[in-house]
Design a protein around this motif. Structure first.
Motif, mmCIF file in Angstrom:
data_model
loop_
_atom_site.group_PDB
_atom_site.id
_atom_site.type_symbol
_atom_site.label_atom_id
_atom_site.label_comp_id
_atom_site.label_asym_id
_atom_site.label_seq_id
_atom_site.Cartn_x
_atom_site.Cartn_y
_atom_site.Cartn_z
ATOM 1 N N THR A 105 -10.419 -27.551 -20.493
ATOM 2 C CA THR A 105 -10.495 -28.901 -19.850
ATOM 3 C C THR A 105 -11.547 -29.381 -20.924
ATOM 4 O OG1 THR A 105 -12.410 -27.993 -18.350
ATOM 5 C CG2 THR A 105 -10.050 -28.386 -17.390
ATOM 6 N N ALA A 106 -11.550 -30.668 -20.746
ATOM 7 C CA ALA A 106 -12.438 -31.447 -21.811
ATOM 8 C C ALA A 106 -12.663 -32.725 -21.059
ATOM 9 C CB ALA A 106 -11.982 -31.244 -23.048
ATOM 10 N N ASP A 107 -13.790 -33.459 -21.593
ATOM 11 C CA ASP A 107 -14.150 -34.848 -21.127
ATOM 12 C C ASP A 107 -12.986 -35.625 -22.153
ATOM 13 O OD1 ASP A 107 -15.369 -37.408 -20.641
ATOM 14 O OD2 ASP A 107 -17.143 -36.990 -21.693
ATOM 15 N N CYS A 108 -12.458 -36.631 -21.330
ATOM 16 C CA CYS A 108 -11.404 -37.429 -21.889
ATOM 17 C C CYS A 108 -12.113 -38.360 -23.016
ATOM 18 C CB CYS A 108 -10.890 -38.327 -21.000
ATOM 19 S SG CYS A 108 -9.787 -37.447 -19.910
ATOM 20 N N SER A 109 -13.415 -38.559 -23.075
ATOM 21 C CA SER A 109 -13.902 -39.520 -24.138
ATOM 22 C C SER A 109 -14.827 -38.667 -25.059
ATOM 23 C CB SER A 109 -14.897 -40.280 -23.294
ATOM 24 O OG SER A 109 -15.995 -39.711 -22.735
ATOM 25 N N SER A 110 -14.345 -37.540 -25.248
ATOM 26 C CA SER A 110 -15.043 -36.558 -26.234
ATOM 27 C C SER A 110 -14.693 -36.660 -27.685
ATOM 28 C CB SER A 110 -15.060 -35.133 -25.682
ATOM 29 O OG SER A 110 -13.580 -34.653 -26.008
ATOM 30 N N GLY A 111 -13.404 -37.213 -27.787
ATOM 31 C CA GLY A 111 -13.025 -37.411 -29.050
ATOM 32 C C GLY A 111 -12.586 -36.180 -29.871
ATOM 33 N N LYS A 112 -12.471 -35.157 -29.263
ATOM 34 C CA LYS A 112 -12.051 -33.703 -29.580
ATOM 35 C C LYS A 112 -10.750 -33.817 -30.334
ATOM 36 C CE LYS A 112 -15.296 -30.902 -27.003
ATOM 37 N NZ LYS A 112 -15.371 -29.480 -25.983
ATOM 38 N N ALA A 113 -10.714 -32.872 -31.508
ATOM 39 C CA ALA A 113 -9.305 -32.724 -32.009
ATOM 40 C C ALA A 113 -8.411 -32.074 -30.988
ATOM 41 C CB ALA A 113 -9.251 -32.015 -33.108
ATOM 42 N N ASP A 114 -6.980 -32.375 -30.877
ATOM 43 C CA ASP A 114 -6.218 -31.744 -29.938
ATOM 44 C C ASP A 114 -6.499 -32.055 -28.617
ATOM 45 O OD1 ASP A 114 -4.608 -30.482 -32.089
ATOM 46 O OD2 ASP A 114 -6.256 -28.743 -32.136
ATOM 47 N N LEU A 115 -6.967 -33.461 -28.280
ATOM 48 C CA LEU A 115 -7.214 -33.623 -26.972
ATOM 49 C C LEU A 115 -5.969 -34.321 -26.310
ATOM 50 C CD1 LEU A 115 -9.590 -33.857 -24.765
ATOM 51 C CD2 LEU A 115 -9.836 -36.252 -25.864
ATOM 52 N N PHE A 116 -5.513 -33.798 -24.886
ATOM 53 C CA PHE A 116 -4.454 -34.448 -24.245
ATOM 54 C C PHE A 116 -4.844 -34.787 -22.904
ATOM 55 C CE2 PHE A 116 -2.800 -31.540 -27.755
ATOM 56 C CZ PHE A 116 -1.699 -32.245 -28.045
ATOM 57 N N LYS A 117 -4.234 -35.824 -22.425
ATOM 58 C CA LYS A 117 -4.324 -36.159 -20.734
ATOM 59 C C LYS A 117 -3.145 -35.723 -20.116
ATOM 60 C CE LYS A 117 -5.472 -39.708 -17.811
ATOM 61 N NZ LYS A 117 -5.991 -41.369 -17.883
ATOM 62 N N VAL A 118 -3.736 -34.845 -19.031
ATOM 63 C CA VAL A 118 -2.559 -34.270 -18.032
ATOM 64 C C VAL A 118 -1.916 -35.275 -17.337
ATOM 65 C CG1 VAL A 118 -1.854 -32.547 -16.220
ATOM 66 C CG2 VAL A 118 -3.798 -32.136 -18.049
ATOM 67 N N VAL A 119 -0.575 -35.789 -17.643
ATOM 68 C CA VAL A 119 -0.027 -36.740 -16.693
ATOM 69 C C VAL A 119 0.744 -36.351 -15.594
ATOM 70 C CG1 VAL A 119 1.832 -38.436 -17.009
ATOM 71 C CG2 VAL A 119 0.647 -38.069 -18.971
ATOM 72 N N LYS A 120 1.139 -35.194 -15.618
ATOM 73 C CA LYS A 120 1.978 -34.538 -14.470
ATOM 74 C C LYS A 120 1.811 -33.196 -14.535
ATOM 75 C CE LYS A 120 4.886 -34.899 -10.816
ATOM 76 N NZ LYS A 120 4.266 -35.065 -9.539
ATOM 77 N N VAL A 121 1.582 -32.444 -13.226
ATOM 78 C CA VAL A 121 1.799 -31.074 -13.214
ATOM 79 C C VAL A 121 3.005 -30.554 -12.336
ATOM 80 C CG1 VAL A 121 0.481 -29.061 -12.491
ATOM 81 C CG2 VAL A 121 -0.776 -30.805 -13.531
ATOM 82 N N TYR A 122 3.649 -29.443 -12.812
ATOM 83 C CA TYR A 122 4.844 -29.076 -11.803
ATOM 84 C C TYR A 122 4.751 -27.752 -11.602
ATOM 85 C CZ TYR A 122 7.584 -33.416 -13.104
ATOM 86 O OH TYR A 122 8.137 -34.671 -13.205
ATOM 87 N N ASP A 123 4.416 -27.379 -10.271
ATOM 88 C CA ASP A 123 4.252 -26.027 -9.999
ATOM 89 C C ASP A 123 5.382 -25.125 -9.671
ATOM 90 O OD1 ASP A 123 1.273 -26.137 -9.901
ATOM 91 O OD2 ASP A 123 1.364 -27.365 -8.127
ATOM 92 N N ASP A 124 5.251 -23.707 -9.845
ATOM 93 C CA ASP A 124 6.299 -22.835 -9.567
ATOM 94 C C ASP A 124 7.538 -22.973 -10.393
ATOM 95 O OD1 ASP A 124 4.685 -21.827 -7.452
ATOM 96 O OD2 ASP A 124 5.744 -23.387 -6.219
ATOM 97 N N THR A 125 7.146 -23.397 -11.760
ATOM 98 C CA THR A 125 8.261 -23.450 -12.788
ATOM 99 C C THR A 125 7.788 -23.220 -14.042
ATOM 100 O OG1 THR A 125 10.065 -24.695 -13.642
ATOM 101 C CG2 THR A 125 7.772 -25.984 -13.130
ATOM 102 N N PHE A 126 8.644 -22.882 -15.049
ATOM 103 C CA PHE A 126 8.250 -22.747 -16.447
ATOM 104 C C PHE A 126 9.119 -23.829 -17.146
ATOM 105 C CE2 PHE A 126 6.927 -18.161 -15.824
ATOM 106 C CZ PHE A 126 5.547 -18.587 -15.886
ATOM 107 N N ASP A 127 9.964 -24.671 -16.394
ATOM 108 C CA ASP A 127 10.870 -25.722 -16.992
ATOM 109 C C ASP A 127 10.233 -26.721 -17.921
ATOM 110 O OD1 ASP A 127 13.187 -27.196 -17.639
ATOM 111 O OD2 ASP A 127 13.632 -27.664 -15.625
ATOM 112 N N LEU A 128 10.058 -26.838 -18.991
ATOM 113 C CA LEU A 128 9.656 -27.456 -19.988
ATOM 114 C C LEU A 128 10.323 -28.802 -19.951
ATOM 115 C CD1 LEU A 128 8.569 -25.469 -22.960
ATOM 116 C CD2 LEU A 128 7.248 -25.856 -21.151
ATOM 117 N N ASN A 129 11.623 -28.996 -19.548
ATOM 118 C CA ASN A 129 12.336 -30.113 -19.511
ATOM 119 C C ASN A 129 11.985 -31.106 -18.482
ATOM 120 O OD1 ASN A 129 14.002 -29.294 -21.821
ATOM 121 N ND2 ASN A 129 15.221 -28.215 -20.393
ATOM 122 N N LYS A 130 11.124 -30.707 -17.535
ATOM 123 C CA LYS A 130 10.885 -31.523 -16.398
ATOM 124 C C LYS A 130 10.000 -32.602 -16.947
ATOM 125 C CE LYS A 130 11.043 -28.682 -12.360
ATOM 126 N NZ LYS A 130 11.609 -29.414 -11.400
#
Length: 129
Positions: free
Chosen positions: A77-102
């Motif tokens: 986890t990171a601060d969204c305003s940190s400006g770090k490289a490889d920084l992503f915002k979590v838009v959605k979380v799908y539980d109980d699956t490994f289906d990347l197509n979701k």
């Protein structure tokens, strides 16, 4: 010809070893097995948390950094305003699956497993300002 030696007195006879207690031997074996089990469980469940290698179950709206190889990504986890490289915002979380197509075509997807929980994080790259 030699004469046989005189029999040994009770004080001169070698001491016989004391018989081992069966309960003590069993207790030592059980104790050893229990110690091995505790160590194995500690390595399996505790070591990833101590070394920081445990997957992060981030929530939607949080930001994470993703580093490491594609087949073994490290997520923190990171601060969204940190400006770090490889920084992503979590838009959605799908539980109980490994289906990347979701996550669809427009978002990056990352499958993770934390103990028995499996989940997919749908990620949107945070644009550096």
């Amino acid at each position: 010809m030699t004469t046989p030696s005189a029999p040994l007195t009770p004080e001169q006879q070698p001491a016989a070893p004391a018989p081992a207690k069966k309960g003590s031997a069993i207790l030592k074996k059980v104790g050893g097995v229990l110690v091995a089990i505790v160590i194995a469980l500690g390595v399996k469940f505790g070591l990833p948390y101590l070394t920081g290698d445990a997957p992060v179950h981030a929530k939607a709206g949080e930001c994470v950094t993703v580093t490491g190889a594609d087949n073994d990504p490290k997520v923190d986890t990171a601060d969204c305003s940190s400006g770090k490289a490889d920084l992503f915002k979590v838009v959605k979380v799908y539980d109980d699956t490994f289906d990347l197509n979701k996550c669809g075509q427009e978002l990056s997807a990352l499958a993770q497993q934390l103990e028995s929980d499996k989940f997919v994080l749908c990620l949107e790259e945070v644009v550096k300002k």
